[in-house]
Design an enzyme around this catalytic site. Structure first.
Site, PDB file in Angstrom:
ATOM      1  N   ASP A  24     -45.304 -66.266  18.399  1.00  0.00           N
ATOM      2  CA  ASP A  24     -45.400 -64.901  18.917  1.00  0.00           C
ATOM      3  C   ASP A  24     -44.114 -64.425  19.590  1.00  0.00           C
ATOM      4  O   ASP A  24     -44.023 -63.274  20.017  1.00  0.00           O
ATOM      5  CB  ASP A  24     -46.593 -64.762  19.873  1.00  0.00           C
ATOM      6  N   HIS A  25     -43.123 -65.296  19.689  1.00  0.00           N
ATOM      7  CA  HIS A  25     -41.840 -64.898  20.280  1.00  0.00           C
ATOM      8  C   HIS A  25     -40.721 -64.852  19.238  1.00  0.00           C
ATOM      9  O   HIS A  25     -39.610 -64.425  19.563  1.00  0.00           O
ATOM     10  CB  HIS A  25     -41.443 -65.863  21.398  1.00  0.00           C
ATOM     11  N   HIS A  72     -42.100 -70.402  19.941  1.00  0.00           N
ATOM     12  CA  HIS A  72     -43.502 -70.192  19.587  1.00  0.00           C
ATOM     13  C   HIS A  72     -43.583 -68.918  18.743  1.00  0.00           C
ATOM     14  O   HIS A  72     -42.819 -67.974  18.952  1.00  0.00           O
ATOM     15  CB  HIS A  72     -44.373 -70.096  20.837  1.00  0.00           C
ATOM     16  N   ASP A 103     -42.168 -67.311  28.463  1.00  0.00           N
ATOM     17  CA  ASP A 103     -43.385 -67.997  28.917  1.00  0.00           C
ATOM     18  C   ASP A 103     -43.023 -69.084  29.908  1.00  0.00           C
ATOM     19  O   ASP A 103     -42.194 -69.943  29.613  1.00  0.00           O
ATOM     20  CB  ASP A 103     -44.105 -68.648  27.724  1.00  0.00           C
ATOM     21  N   HIS A 141     -38.071 -69.060  23.313  1.00  0.00           N
ATOM     22  CA  HIS A 141     -38.554 -70.344  22.788  1.00  0.00           C
ATOM     23  C   HIS A 141     -39.200 -70.125  21.429  1.00  0.00           C
ATOM     24  O   HIS A 141     -39.463 -69.008  21.019  1.00  0.00           O
ATOM     25  CB  HIS A 141     -39.540 -70.997  23.766  1.00  0.00           C
TER      26      HIS A 141
END
Lengths: 270, 270
Positions: free
Chosen positions: A32-33, A30, A175, A28
């Site tokens: 941090d990914h 976000h 997540d 996804h």
């Protein structure tokens, strides 16, 4: 699977080559990914990569990459094959497939299952010799799944080989809150890498932020009868992940906590 | 000034606070100068920053940040004050100003000059006492540049204070070819941080890629009569930067090579 900031450093320090077959699966969008994908692709371009890179992820990822490359002027030296993440098999290669499932998070998010294809059964030389098949090219033909003829007699691969061996399966949740459909999706994975952002005492927060606790990860791993659980994505609030690991192990003993640069061998199946 | 990938790690390890007055000046939109801004802003948001952040950079930077925040869903907890880089003074604060110049690179690119304002001259208590100004509030008024009256006599700050002291100036080139106008722009900087991507033997490559050699950086520093030259942005092709440093020092002795986390004290002027 996923590219946090600075992942190119890890990628290089692990000795993974910049011009080898590469598939990047993003769960996804976000930061941090996904932020680390820019530096990785740029470094690949600087090293004159020529092989295409396959990227799997939500459709917005493609928009963002295109906008970014245009703005930042990363002159890629290779093609990007973009595959939109959606439920089901998204990539089917000779030796493995990659399957997606929607997970339960605050944005469009996918879990992945990396599944090796079945491998041929073990070859028994003594059986082949017994049936009069001489060592050499005919053995190789049998090992590749085709019959051979010896003095007019048809010898089938099944006569000299064991049962097909299952491939290995690695699940990665990204997540997510735990969910019944994830149990089914990850059933009998050899390894399941699962969101364990919070500890049991912060379970309310896990609900609010749409993450899982290590305890929930362990419950899911148990119910999915996976071989091993790897906890990951720990909140920065915890100085030590040991309590989270303990909570998970109380439910599912074969659990480890992920660490930067950790290497695990997943044995092949017989 | 500039945010390469992973800069948030450096930022934190240097003990710079996430909720302090912050101005980020970006020279140009190449990945190695800008990718790190995403992680830094996201980490600031995760730590619940409330103070606005000022960002100076090419106008496309604003577009890219807006598109990225929309796509990646970084929920900022603070405002961004965006200032478009253009030639001249772009930020004028009480204690310092920031000035821009277009540099000579393969994309719209700016160099920066961070200039402290003049500071008041040194205060001489003995002179004040001699003129009958008692220690206390009146000293403070004089130190702040306003006159006081002592028994009907006007005492001017200049009567008890030395000359105004010049502020310090720090120049930062970002990526650029050397140019006459940069000599003028950076004249008499205390510190000049300059593009030194290549060594003398790769000077052709420096021209092609629109970067500078360490030798060119040193020539420019000498002609601009700066106090100190800091070489930076070394090509990954060099195992050691020592030869580049030597080449520069042969022209401009007070040269150092930048290193991650390096701290230099720039003495205040008398």
């Amino acid at each position: 699977m996923d590219c946090g900031e600075g992942m190119q450093r890890q990628f290089l320090s692990m000795g993974l080559g910049l011009n080898r077959k590469t598939t990047i699966a993003i769960t996804h969008l976000h930061g941090d990914h996904v932020i680390g994908i820019l530096g990785l692709l740029q470094t690949m371009a600087l090293s004159q990569r020529t092989l295409p890179v396959t990227i799997i992820g939500p459709s917005k990822l493609k928009d963002w990459l295109e906008f970014t490359f245009e703005t930042i002027g990363i002159g890629l030296t290779f093609d990007l094959n973009f595959i939109y993440a959606k439920e089901g098999i998204v990539l089917n290669e000779k030796e493995y497939s990659i399957k997606c499932i929607r997970t339960v998070h605050s944005t469009e998010s996918y879990g992945y299952l990396f599944a090796e294809k079945e491998r041929p059964g073990r070859f028994y030389p003594e059986k082949a010799l017994e049936l009069g098949v001489p060592e050499g090219r005919k053995w190789s033909i049998l090992q590749h799944g085709r019959p051979v003829f010896v003095r007019g007699k048809k010898i089938l691969p099944s006569m000299v080989m064991g049962k097909k061996r299952a491939g290995r399966k690695i699940g990665y949740s990204g997540d997510t809150r735990p969910a019944e459909r994830l149990v089914k999706f990850y059933t009998c994975s050899d390894v399941l890498i699962f969101d364990s952002t919070f500890s049991f005492k912060d379970r309310r927060r896990a609900e609010e932020r749409m993450h899982s606790t290590s305890y929930e990860a362990a419950l899911l791993a148990k119910r999915a009868r996976v071989g091993m659980l790897i906890l990951t994505h720990f909140s920065a609030r915890y100085r030590s992940v040991l309590p989270l690991l303990k909570e998970a192990r109380s439910i599912f003993p074969n659990t480890v906590a992920a660490k930067d640069g950790m290497v695990l061998e997943i044995p092949q199946k017989e």
